[in-house]
Design an enzyme around this catalytic site. Structure first.
Site, PDB file in Angstrom:
ATOM      1  N   GLY A 250       0.828  -1.212   0.000  1.00 20.18           N
ATOM      2  CA  GLY A 250       0.000   0.000   0.000  1.00 20.18           C
ATOM      3  C   GLY A 250       0.853   1.249   0.000  1.00 20.18           C
ATOM      4  O   GLY A 250       2.060   1.187  -0.241  1.00 20.18           O
ATOM      5  N   ASN A 251       0.224   2.378   0.260  1.00 22.32           N
ATOM      6  CA  ASN A 251       0.970   3.639   0.314  1.00 22.32           C
ATOM      7  C   ASN A 251       0.338   4.536   1.361  1.00 22.32           C
ATOM      8  O   ASN A 251      -0.686   4.187   1.947  1.00 22.32           O
ATOM      9  CB  ASN A 251       0.981   4.292  -1.072  1.00 22.32           C
ATOM     10  CG  ASN A 251      -0.435   4.597  -1.541  1.00 22.32           C
ATOM     11  OD1 ASN A 251      -1.092   5.492  -1.023  1.00 22.32           O
ATOM     12  ND2 ASN A 251      -0.926   3.813  -2.494  1.00 22.32           N
ATOM     13  N   ARG A 252       0.950   5.704   1.583  1.00 22.09           N
ATOM     14  CA  ARG A 252       0.540   6.534   2.722  1.00 22.09           C
ATOM     15  C   ARG A 252      -0.558   7.545   2.405  1.00 22.09           C
ATOM     16  O   ARG A 252      -0.865   8.394   3.227  1.00 22.09           O
ATOM     17  CB  ARG A 252       1.769   7.282   3.264  1.00 22.09           C
ATOM     18  CG  ARG A 252       2.757   6.360   3.950  1.00 22.09           C
ATOM     19  CD  ARG A 252       3.981   7.156   4.390  1.00 22.09           C
ATOM     20  NE  ARG A 252       3.644   8.199   5.335  1.00 22.09           N
ATOM     21  CZ  ARG A 252       4.354   9.316   5.500  1.00 22.09           C
ATOM     22  NH1 ARG A 252       5.428   9.534   4.772  1.00 22.09           N
ATOM     23  NH2 ARG A 252       3.986  10.213   6.388  1.00 22.09           N
ATOM     24  N   SER A 253      -1.140   7.488   1.232  1.00 22.16           N
ATOM     25  CA  SER A 253      -2.163   8.488   0.898  1.00 22.16           C
ATOM     26  C   SER A 253      -3.369   8.368   1.841  1.00 22.16           C
ATOM     27  O   SER A 253      -3.923   7.290   2.016  1.00 22.16           O
ATOM     28  CB  SER A 253      -2.620   8.300  -0.548  1.00 22.16           C
ATOM     29  OG  SER A 253      -3.662   9.199  -0.814  1.00 22.16           O
TER      30      SER A 253
END
Ligand code: CTP
Length: 401
Positions: A201-204
């Site tokens: 995933g990512n931090r958005s």
């Protein structure tokens, strides 16, 4: 702005003192118009000192200045907080037996009400019908929230917090320059599963994308918001807005499908989501363990580039906007990367911001530049994500001509 704050007889009136304070701090001229009943909860000297203006409940004071209509005529915005079931009924019927009633009939300014009452009263068919009448007349209904009520009850009926009323009510003063425009916005970050418990995933956080959706809806657009893993709290305003339809998407593939669907009808497509470029080649049916070699290196396959696909198949008149979060060495490199990305994706506009471990993600603030035709910087904005969202929409509207 000239703002009239109507206060009616509910215990939540004490919170309205803070609302008036916030409005004054934001530089507005505030006149408080309480009902007689409201003064049983918070007295006249409090309203006068906090608003720095004289306060009266009666249509018979200050008659020479025709105060009973003058206040409404001069208002840029009227907020009624708290709005009791009784006041809501009076508003729906158009009764004007006090200064608040005449002010509400005399005004052509936007009106927002923040209902506060017990759950039973809120759910009563009479109140529901009155609320529908007001809504149909264009009155903005802010809340009520679901929560603790006086007397130990709980349920919908609690007045929104002053900060929420402030944001929503001031939102009514924004230009409605997107009426009739259909918008598809993606926001948040996709998660690509590896096994039933892990993902890439990512931090958005989805804050900027959600702010774009809310800003568009408040400016009159019909919005589809494709949300990838956005916390409920971040989505609150979007959920509450009647012109926003929320579609949840988990992976890049799901988000792509939802955006292609929404784009069929959309005049503007905003790809603010952080979409994974790759996904694990295989998704395990059961949890991978430490012994499993498959956790030591993860083969990936490339996801479709959603925005490039949408740009390649866009209809005439459709505007496609991509986003880029970059970690450049300097400003020149930031712009260079943004220009190349805009060309590569084939989009009309590219919104770029600089990010890092400490910047850009979960924060409420952001700083962006908008790259347009020929790689020109056509707009830049910094500040609260909501203000940045409005600046991005200004640029989109200018681009569409
Ligand atoms: N995007 C997309 N589909 C993908 C990946 C990204 O639609 N599979 C969109 C994002 O929503 C964003 C824009 O493309 O609007 C830029 O995303 P970014 O990840 O910066 O683009 P990449 O092409 O992956 O560039 P980079 O090489 O910098 O990763």
């Amino acid at each position: 702005m000239n703002i009239v704050v109507g206060v009616t007889g509910g215990i939540a009136a004490y919170k309205t003192v803070h609302l008036v304070r916030l409005l004054i701090k934001a530089g507005h001229e505030v006149t408080v118009v309480p009902t007689e009943d409201a003064l049983r909860f918070v007295g006249l000297p409090t309203w006068e000192s906090i608003s720095r203006n004289p306060v009266t409940t009666s249509v018979h004071d200050d008659v020479a200045k025709v105060r009973h209509v003058a206040l409404g005529q001069a208002a840029d915005l009227v907020i009624v907080a708290p709005a009791t079931a009784n006041t809501i009924a009076k508003m729906a019927a158009g009764l004007a037996d006090d200064l608040l009633g005449t002010t509400l009939l005399a005004t052509t300014a936007p009106v927002a009400i923040a209902p506060a009452m017990h759950t039973e009263m809120w759910r009563h068919p009479a109140t529901s019908a009155n609320i529908e009448t007001l809504r149909a007349r264009g009155v903005a209904i802010l809340g009520p929230a679901d929560g603790e009520l006086t007397g130990g009850d709980a349920g919908p009926g609690r007045m929104l917090e002053p900060e929420q009323i402030l944001t929503a009510a001031l939102g009514l003063l924004r230009p409605r320059d997107l009426v009739g425009v259909r918008v598809a916005v993606s926001a948040g970050g996709t998660r690509e599963p590896l096994d039933p418990v892990r993902f890439l995933g990512n931090r958005s956080s989805g804050r900027q994308g959600t702010a774009l959706a809310v800003a568009a809806a408040e400016r009159g657009a019909d919005v589809t918001l494709v949300a990838a893993h956005i916390e409920a709290e971040v989505l609150t305003d979007a959920v509450r807005h009647p012109s926003i339809r929320i579609v949840h998407a988990g992976t890049a593939a799901e988000l792509g499908e939802a955006m292609r669907d929404a784009a069929e009808e959309a005049d503007v497509v905003m790809m603010a989501a952080a979409v994974a470029d790759y996904r694990p080649a295989e998704v395990a049916d059961s949890k991978l363990t430490k012994e499993s070699e498959r956790l030591q290196s993860i083969p990936l396959v490339e996801n479709d580039d959603v925005v490039a696909g949408l740009a390649a198949s866009r209809r005439p008149g459709q505007t496609i906007v991509a986003f880029a979060a970059e970690t450049p060495r300097d400003e020149a490199e930031l712009l260079e990367r943004a220009r190349r990305k805009r060309e590569r994706k084939g989009v009309d506009l590219l919104v770029v911001n600089e990010v890092g471990w400490q910047r850009g993600f979960e924060a409420g603030e952001n700083a962006v530049q908008v790259i347009g035709t020929g790689g020109a910087v056509i707009a830049s904005a910094s500040g609260a994500k909501r203000e940045v969202a409005d600046a991005i929409w200004d640029a989109v509207i200018a681009e569409r001509g």
